[in-house]
Scaffold this motif. Structure first.
Motif, PDB file in Angstrom:
ATOM      1  N   MET A   1      -2.460  -1.321   5.688  1.00  0.00           N
ATOM      2  CA  MET A   1      -3.203  -1.070   6.906  1.00  0.00           C
ATOM      3  C   MET A   1      -2.190  -0.925   8.040  1.00  0.00           C
ATOM      4  SD  MET A   1      -6.569  -1.097   7.819  1.00  0.00           S
ATOM      5  CE  MET A   1      -7.092  -1.868   6.319  1.00  0.00           C
ATOM      6  N   SER A   2      -2.358   0.088   8.863  1.00  0.00           N
ATOM      7  CA  SER A   2      -1.414   0.286   9.952  1.00  0.00           C
ATOM      8  C   SER A   2      -2.121   0.233  11.306  1.00  0.00           C
ATOM      9  CB  SER A   2      -0.697   1.628   9.788  1.00  0.00           C
ATOM     10  OG  SER A   2      -1.626   2.680   9.888  1.00  0.00           O
ATOM     11  N   PHE A   3      -1.311  -0.008  12.312  1.00  0.00           N
ATOM     12  CA  PHE A   3      -1.783  -0.055  13.691  1.00  0.00           C
ATOM     13  C   PHE A   3      -1.006   0.983  14.466  1.00  0.00           C
ATOM     14  CE2 PHE A   3      -1.091  -1.564  18.030  1.00  0.00           C
ATOM     15  CZ  PHE A   3      -2.407  -1.710  18.463  1.00  0.00           C
ATOM     16  N   TYR A   4      -1.714   1.743  15.286  1.00  0.00           N
ATOM     17  CA  TYR A   4      -1.077   2.794  16.065  1.00  0.00           C
ATOM     18  C   TYR A   4      -1.685   2.766  17.460  1.00  0.00           C
ATOM     19  CZ  TYR A   4       0.422   7.507  17.404  1.00  0.00           C
ATOM     20  OH  TYR A   4       0.975   8.579  18.038  1.00  0.00           O
ATOM     21  N   SER A   5      -0.845   2.725  18.473  1.00  0.00           N
ATOM     22  CA  SER A   5      -1.314   2.732  19.863  1.00  0.00           C
ATOM     23  C   SER A   5      -0.957   4.078  20.480  1.00  0.00           C
ATOM     24  CB  SER A   5      -0.642   1.600  20.639  1.00  0.00           C
ATOM     25  OG  SER A   5      -1.038   1.637  21.987  1.00  0.00           O
ATOM     26  N   LEU A   6      -1.955   4.731  21.014  1.00  0.00           N
ATOM     27  CA  LEU A   6      -1.742   6.039  21.632  1.00  0.00           C
ATOM     28  C   LEU A   6      -1.812   5.894  23.141  1.00  0.00           C
ATOM     29  CD1 LEU A   6      -1.467   9.150  21.378  1.00  0.00           C
ATOM     30  CD2 LEU A   6      -3.966   9.235  21.383  1.00  0.00           C
ATOM     31  N   ASN A   7      -0.719   6.177  23.802  1.00  0.00           N
ATOM     32  CA  ASN A   7      -0.713   6.172  25.256  1.00  0.00           C
ATOM     33  C   ASN A   7      -1.320   7.479  25.745  1.00  0.00           C
ATOM     34  OD1 ASN A   7       0.578   3.674  25.587  1.00  0.00           O
ATOM     35  ND2 ASN A   7       2.554   4.615  25.151  1.00  0.00           N
ATOM     36  N   CYS A   8      -2.189   7.351  26.729  1.00  0.00           N
ATOM     37  CA  CYS A   8      -2.831   8.563  27.253  1.00  0.00           C
ATOM     38  C   CYS A   8      -2.760   8.549  28.772  1.00  0.00           C
ATOM     39  CB  CYS A   8      -4.281   8.645  26.781  1.00  0.00           C
ATOM     40  SG  CYS A   8      -5.323   7.331  27.400  1.00  0.00           S
ATOM     41  N   ASN A   9      -3.047   9.678  29.351  1.00  0.00           N
ATOM     42  CA  ASN A   9      -3.091   9.800  30.802  1.00  0.00           C
ATOM     43  C   ASN A   9      -4.480   9.346  31.252  1.00  0.00           C
ATOM     44  OD1 ASN A   9      -3.176  10.510  33.480  1.00  0.00           O
ATOM     45  ND2 ASN A   9      -2.452  12.598  33.174  1.00  0.00           N
ATOM     46  N   PHE A  10      -4.622   8.032  31.450  1.00  0.00           N
ATOM     47  CA  PHE A  10      -5.943   7.514  31.791  1.00  0.00           C
ATOM     48  C   PHE A  10      -6.403   7.980  33.168  1.00  0.00           C
ATOM     49  CE2 PHE A  10      -9.044   4.324  33.204  1.00  0.00           C
ATOM     50  CZ  PHE A  10     -10.007   4.564  32.234  1.00  0.00           C
ATOM     51  N   ASP A  11      -5.478   8.258  34.064  1.00  0.00           N
ATOM     52  CA  ASP A  11      -5.888   8.757  35.381  1.00  0.00           C
ATOM     53  C   ASP A  11      -6.651  10.078  35.249  1.00  0.00           C
ATOM     54  OD1 ASP A  11      -4.817   6.588  36.747  1.00  0.00           O
ATOM     55  OD2 ASP A  11      -2.872   7.560  37.032  1.00  0.00           O
ATOM     56  N   ALA A  12      -6.211  10.939  34.344  1.00  0.00           N
ATOM     57  CA  ALA A  12      -6.916  12.208  34.124  1.00  0.00           C
ATOM     58  C   ALA A  12      -8.316  11.968  33.567  1.00  0.00           C
ATOM     59  CB  ALA A  12      -6.115  13.107  33.184  1.00  0.00           C
ATOM     60  N   ILE A  13      -8.426  11.000  32.667  1.00  0.00           N
ATOM     61  CA  ILE A  13      -9.739  10.661  32.092  1.00  0.00           C
ATOM     62  C   ILE A  13     -10.603   9.971  33.135  1.00  0.00           C
ATOM     63  CG2 ILE A  13     -10.896   9.175  30.399  1.00  0.00           C
ATOM     64  CD1 ILE A  13      -8.472   9.701  28.537  1.00  0.00           C
ATOM     65  N   ASN A  14     -10.049   8.965  33.790  1.00  0.00           N
ATOM     66  CA  ASN A  14     -10.810   8.156  34.741  1.00  0.00           C
ATOM     67  C   ASN A  14     -11.331   8.984  35.908  1.00  0.00           C
ATOM     68  OD1 ASN A  14     -11.885   5.576  35.296  1.00  0.00           O
ATOM     69  ND2 ASN A  14     -10.304   5.225  36.829  1.00  0.00           N
ATOM     70  N   SER A  15     -10.582  10.000  36.303  1.00  0.00           N
ATOM     71  CA  SER A  15     -11.026  10.837  37.426  1.00  0.00           C
ATOM     72  C   SER A  15     -12.291  11.628  37.079  1.00  0.00           C
ATOM     73  CB  SER A  15      -9.913  11.791  37.851  1.00  0.00           C
ATOM     74  OG  SER A  15      -9.676  12.764  36.844  1.00  0.00           O
ATOM     75  N   LEU A  16     -12.576  11.780  35.789  1.00  0.00           N
ATOM     76  CA  LEU A  16     -13.772  12.512  35.349  1.00  0.00           C
ATOM     77  C   LEU A  16     -14.948  11.580  35.028  1.00  0.00           C
ATOM     78  CD1 LEU A  16     -11.980  15.090  33.042  1.00  0.00           C
ATOM     79  CD2 LEU A  16     -12.941  15.513  35.321  1.00  0.00           C
ATOM     80  N   LEU A  17     -14.677  10.296  34.909  1.00  0.00           N
ATOM     81  CA  LEU A  17     -15.741   9.327  34.617  1.00  0.00           C
ATOM     82  C   LEU A  17     -16.500   8.980  35.893  1.00  0.00           C
ATOM     83  CD1 LEU A  17     -13.846   6.920  32.197  1.00  0.00           C
ATOM     84  CD2 LEU A  17     -15.716   8.471  31.617  1.00  0.00           C
ATOM     85  N   PRO A  18     -17.746   8.583  35.817  1.00  0.00           N
ATOM     86  CA  PRO A  18     -18.454   8.143  34.635  1.00  0.00           C
ATOM     87  C   PRO A  18     -19.258   9.237  33.937  1.00  0.00           C
ATOM     88  CG  PRO A  18     -19.748   7.563  36.546  1.00  0.00           C
ATOM     89  CD  PRO A  18     -18.484   8.231  37.042  1.00  0.00           C
ATOM     90  N   ASP A  19     -19.331  10.403  34.523  1.00  0.00           N
ATOM     91  CA  ASP A  19     -20.200  11.444  33.963  1.00  0.00           C
ATOM     92  C   ASP A  19     -19.540  12.161  32.794  1.00  0.00           C
ATOM     93  OD1 ASP A  19     -22.231  11.022  35.938  1.00  0.00           O
ATOM     94  OD2 ASP A  19     -20.945  12.080  37.363  1.00  0.00           O
ATOM     95  N   THR A  20     -20.370  12.559  31.843  1.00  0.00           N
ATOM     96  CA  THR A  20     -19.868  13.380  30.745  1.00  0.00           C
ATOM     97  C   THR A  20     -19.696  14.809  31.257  1.00  0.00           C
ATOM     98  OG1 THR A  20     -22.116  13.843  29.987  1.00  0.00           O
ATOM     99  CG2 THR A  20     -20.986  11.989  28.965  1.00  0.00           C
ATOM    100  N   SER A  21     -18.759  15.535  30.652  1.00  0.00           N
ATOM    101  CA  SER A  21     -18.518  16.920  31.053  1.00  0.00           C
ATOM    102  C   SER A  21     -17.723  17.604  29.957  1.00  0.00           C
ATOM    103  CB  SER A  21     -17.728  16.970  32.367  1.00  0.00           C
ATOM    104  OG  SER A  21     -16.423  16.463  32.192  1.00  0.00           O
ATOM    105  N   ASP A  22     -17.719  18.917  29.997  1.00  0.00           N
ATOM    106  CA  ASP A  22     -16.915  19.677  29.040  1.00  0.00           C
ATOM    107  C   ASP A  22     -15.428  19.370  29.216  1.00  0.00           C
ATOM    108  OD1 ASP A  22     -19.215  20.824  28.021  1.00  0.00           O
ATOM    109  OD2 ASP A  22     -19.029  22.670  29.195  1.00  0.00           O
ATOM    110  N   SER A  23     -14.995  19.180  30.464  1.00  0.00           N
ATOM    111  CA  SER A  23     -13.585  18.871  30.729  1.00  0.00           C
ATOM    112  C   SER A  23     -13.197  17.533  30.113  1.00  0.00           C
ATOM    113  CB  SER A  23     -13.315  18.825  32.233  1.00  0.00           C
ATOM    114  OG  SER A  23     -13.569  20.074  32.824  1.00  0.00           O
ATOM    115  N   LEU A  24     -14.053  16.541  30.292  1.00  0.00           N
ATOM    116  CA  LEU A  24     -13.786  15.230  29.714  1.00  0.00           C
ATOM    117  C   LEU A  24     -13.813  15.297  28.193  1.00  0.00           C
ATOM    118  CD1 LEU A  24     -13.254  12.215  30.174  1.00  0.00           C
ATOM    119  CD2 LEU A  24     -15.737  11.889  30.360  1.00  0.00           C
TER     120      LEU A  24
END
Length: 186
Positions: A1-24
């Motif tokens: 069993m392996s563990f993998y952490s993916l760093n992401c640009n959360f600012d890009a995601i968070n700026s689109l939340l809370p609404d769902t969208s094609d961009s998100l």
């Protein structure tokens, strides 16, 4: 069993939340696709609000889903009614409450004034501007609502300063995810 952490640009995601969208959808799908290239079995996404988008995407890996885990735990505890604490969006949108209602779990919301206070806790934790007095006030809110019903914490920021007093009427979605992730790895 392996563990993998993916760093992401959360600012890009968070700026689109809370609404769902094609961009998100596109941003999150790219991250999901990258994760699916690894040998992991399950994916933990600690942002509760983001799961509304996750539900719209196609994934090959198991998602450690906070709502499904919460429903299972609520059923296990034989609770039929809960008070929902989350972001203002989470408390007022139909996403979380409709998932609970579909499982015959009644969702009660805090008063409007308390919803504003709860959302302010979330904002202050996110911006790291909380104070001891502010956290104590948050704990009093939890005590107030857990007298009559269990409280479900449906926001990762609200989990950070949940009371450590072993209140059996608090169900923390983020903690459920973490526990499930640990079980998966072990």
């Amino acid at each position: 069993m392996s563990f993998y952490s993916l760093n992401c640009n959360f600012d890009a995601i968070n700026s689109l939340l809370p609404d769902t969208s094609d961009s998100l959808d596109a941003i999150v799908q790219d991250y999901i696709t990258e994760l699916e290239k690894t040998d992991i079995e399950s994916i933990l996404i600690p942002n509760i609000t983001l799961h509304e988008t996750i539900d719209r995407l196609v994934t090959k890996k198991k998602i450690i889903h906070p709502i499904h885990l919460a429903v299972a735990k609520i059923k296990e505890k034989n609770w039929s009614k809960i008070v929902l604490f989350g972001s203002m969006h989470s408390m007022q949108s139909h996403y979380i409450s409709s998932n609970f209602k579909a499982q015959d779990i009644e969702v009660v919301l805090p008063s409007e004034e308390d919803r504003l206070r709860i959302d302010e806790v979330r904002k202050r934790v996110y911006s790291e501007t909380e104070t001891i007095e502010f956290i104590e006030d948050y704990h009093l809110l939890i005590e107030k609502y857990t007298i009559d019903n269990p409280v479900v914490l449906a926001c990762t920021e609200l989990s950070v300063f949940k009371p450590k007093n072993n209140n059996k009427n608090i169900l923390d979605m983020a903690q459920l995810q973490i526990t499930e992730a640990v079980k998966t790895v072990l």
